[in-house]
Design a protein around this motif. Structure first.
Motif, short mmCIF file in Angstrom:
data_model
loop_
_atom_site.label_atom_id
_atom_site.label_comp_id
_atom_site.label_asym_id
_atom_site.label_seq_id
_atom_site.Cartn_x
_atom_site.Cartn_y
_atom_site.Cartn_z
N THR A 189 -6.26 5.29 -9.48
CA THR A 189 -6.36 6.75 -9.36
C THR A 189 -7.53 7.35 -10.13
O THR A 189 -7.90 8.49 -9.89
CB THR A 189 -5.07 7.42 -9.88
OG1 THR A 189 -4.94 7.16 -11.29
CG2 THR A 189 -3.85 6.87 -9.16
N VAL A 222 2.66 9.98 2.96
CA VAL A 222 3.82 9.11 3.16
C VAL A 222 4.94 9.98 3.73
O VAL A 222 5.21 11.06 3.23
CB VAL A 222 4.29 8.45 1.85
CG1 VAL A 222 5.53 7.58 2.11
CG2 VAL A 222 3.18 7.62 1.23
N THR A 239 -1.52 9.10 -3.81
CA THR A 239 -2.89 9.03 -3.30
C THR A 239 -3.02 9.09 -1.79
O THR A 239 -4.12 8.97 -1.26
CB THR A 239 -3.56 7.73 -3.81
OG1 THR A 239 -2.74 6.61 -3.43
CG2 THR A 239 -3.74 7.76 -5.31
N GLY A 240 -1.92 9.25 -1.08
CA GLY A 240 -2.04 9.29 0.37
C GLY A 240 -0.78 9.81 1.01
O GLY A 240 0.27 9.94 0.36
N ASN A 263 1.24 6.55 -6.96
CA ASN A 263 0.01 7.21 -7.43
C ASN A 263 -0.26 8.55 -6.76
O ASN A 263 -1.16 9.28 -7.19
CB ASN A 263 -1.19 6.29 -7.20
CG ASN A 263 -1.09 5.00 -7.97
OD1 ASN A 263 -0.69 5.00 -9.13
ND2 ASN A 263 -1.42 3.88 -7.32
N SER A 319 2.23 1.83 -3.44
CA SER A 319 1.15 2.31 -4.29
C SER A 319 0.87 3.79 -4.05
O SER A 319 0.65 4.56 -4.98
CB SER A 319 -0.12 1.49 -4.04
OG SER A 319 -1.19 1.96 -4.83
N ARG A 320 0.91 4.20 -2.76
CA ARG A 320 0.67 5.61 -2.45
C ARG A 320 1.75 6.51 -3.05
O ARG A 320 1.48 7.59 -3.54
CB ARG A 320 0.61 5.80 -0.93
CG ARG A 320 -0.67 5.30 -0.29
CD ARG A 320 -0.60 5.41 1.22
NE ARG A 320 -1.85 5.01 1.85
CZ ARG A 320 -1.99 4.86 3.16
NH1 ARG A 320 -0.95 5.06 3.97
NH2 ARG A 320 -3.16 4.50 3.65
N ARG A 351 9.20 7.80 1.58
CA ARG A 351 9.06 8.09 0.15
C ARG A 351 10.41 7.97 -0.55
O ARG A 351 10.53 7.41 -1.63
CB ARG A 351 8.47 9.48 -0.05
CG ARG A 351 8.24 9.84 -1.53
CD ARG A 351 7.68 11.27 -1.65
NE ARG A 351 6.42 11.38 -0.91
CZ ARG A 351 5.25 11.03 -1.41
NH1 ARG A 351 5.17 10.55 -2.65
NH2 ARG A 351 4.16 11.17 -0.67
N ARG A 393 -2.69 1.40 -12.54
CA ARG A 393 -2.61 2.75 -12.01
C ARG A 393 -3.87 3.55 -12.33
O ARG A 393 -4.38 4.32 -11.52
CB ARG A 393 -1.37 3.44 -12.59
CG ARG A 393 -1.11 4.81 -11.99
CD ARG A 393 0.23 5.32 -12.43
NE ARG A 393 0.53 6.61 -11.83
CZ ARG A 393 1.68 7.24 -11.97
NH1 ARG A 393 2.65 6.69 -12.69
NH2 ARG A 393 1.87 8.40 -11.40
N MET A 442 0.82 -1.20 0.00
CA MET A 442 0.00 0.00 0.00
C MET A 442 0.86 1.26 0.00
O MET A 442 0.55 2.24 -0.68
CB MET A 442 -0.93 0.01 1.22
CG MET A 442 -1.87 1.21 1.26
SD MET A 442 -2.98 1.27 -0.18
CE MET A 442 -4.03 -0.15 0.21
N THR A 443 1.96 1.24 0.74
CA THR A 443 2.84 2.41 0.79
C THR A 443 3.47 2.67 -0.58
O THR A 443 3.55 3.82 -1.04
CB THR A 443 3.94 2.21 1.85
OG1 THR A 443 3.33 2.05 3.14
CG2 THR A 443 4.87 3.41 1.90
#
Length: 330
Positions: A58, A30, A27-28, A25, A21-22, A35, A54, A18-19
């Motif tokens: 998104t 971090v 999307t959240g 994208n 992906s964030r 990062r 992706r 999930m991290t």
């Protein structure tokens, strides 16, 4: 060699799927140090995100569509390059749908092909009269910007100020002391050709000069060569504004064969500033179009349209007169 996966990136960076992906994208939240680890892992593994996944995550494809004429002509090809350059710098991919004939149905079909590929927005390179008319029938549910279209187009437009460029060319020749300026125009069904011809006429009229008979080509050196021979046969020609550099090249060949020297006998100005223009014999005075700037502003305008802004906006890019030996001392 197996292509790196999201799992590989997560394991190397010591974080969850999930991290990763964030980070990819955006999307959240971090933490900066996390990062940085993920980005380092992506670079080390040469990881390339799956674009389809992706898009699902998104709701954005980060892909733009371009409807382009299937043409090797310098203008349309350079507009496409300018758009690709701007999109690449902003991290967007480009999908191109080419049309061999700029007709309403072919352009509508090209737009539909791009819509099915889930592009976020579409740029239509539309310097042709028929392409401009086709814009009236494009769907309104996808953001769209026209490049090189008429200012009256029903969508936002980015284009070079053709009238200003032709005015600069004609004024330059008149300032050299010529009593009139002849013109080799492009095809009547091209918006750029129409605008350049109209501005040439208006500039002469503003000086109290009746425009001589226009000669017309098809943008090719061959047509410029034929027009050049016609000018020689008519005699009494001292200054010529040619609607593009390729036709100017053909005209220069016709002049050389007839013993007419440029700039001693005739001054010549072209339009476009193709890369070869500085190496013509003689080097060609011409009007430069900044296609990188056209692409940048078209891309910027489409991004505004994606945010439901810029409705009805028109952006004109100012051209530049580049003076070389073809209008030098006689």
């Amino acid at each position: 060699m197996r292509q790196a996966s999201l799992t590989d990136v997560a394991e190397l960076a010591g974080v969850s799927h999930m991290t990763v992906s964030r980070v990819i994208n955006g999307t959240g939240p971090v933490r900066p140090e996390t990062r940085a680890r993920v980005q380092a892992a992506i670079q080390e593994l040469d990881y390339r995100p799956n674009s389809a996944a992706r898009t699902l995550a998104t709701g954005k494809s980060e892909t733009l569509g371009v409807v382009a004429l299937d043409s090797t002509l310098y203008g349309p090809a350079s507009m496409l390059y300018g758009i690709e350059h701007a999109a690449r710098e902003a991290g967007y991919a480009i999908t191109i749908s080419s049309v061999s004939r700029p007709q309403r149905q072919s352009i509508s079909d090209a737009v539909e092909v791009l819509r099915r590929q889930a592009v976020e927005g579409i740029l239509v390179i539309a310097p042709h009269v028929a392409a401009g008319r086709a814009l009236e029938f494009t769907p309104r549910d996808v953001p769209l910007v026209a490049v090189g279209a008429a200012e009256s187009a029903p969508v936002p437009v980015v284009t070079v100020d053709q009238h200003d460029g032709a005015r600069r060319a004609t004024e330059h020749l008149l300032a050299l002391g010529h009593r009139t300026v002849w013109h080799i125009a492009g095809p009547e069904d091209w918006l750029e050709a129409r605008a350049r011809e109209q501005s040439w006429r208006e500039t002469l009229e503003a000086h109290g000069i009746e425009a001589p008979t226009v000669l017309r080509g098809d943008w090719s050196p061959r047509s410029g060569y034929e027009a050049g021979r016609a000018l020689i046969a008519g005699g009494d020609v001292t200054a010529v504004f040619v609607a593009n550099d390729q036709m100017a090249l053909g005209m220069l060949r016709a002049f050389t064969e007839a013993g007419v020297t440029v700039p001693h006998d005739v001054h010549v100005v072209g339009f476009d500033d193709v890369p070869e223009a500085a190496y013509f014999s003689p080097p060609l005075t011409t009007v430069r179009q900044d296609f990188i700037e056209v692409g940048r502003q078209a891309f910027e305008l489409l991004l505004l349209r994606l945010r439901d802004e810029a409705e009805g906006v028109r952006r004109l890019i100012t051209p530049e007169l580049v003076v070389r030996e073809s209008t030098g001392p006689r």
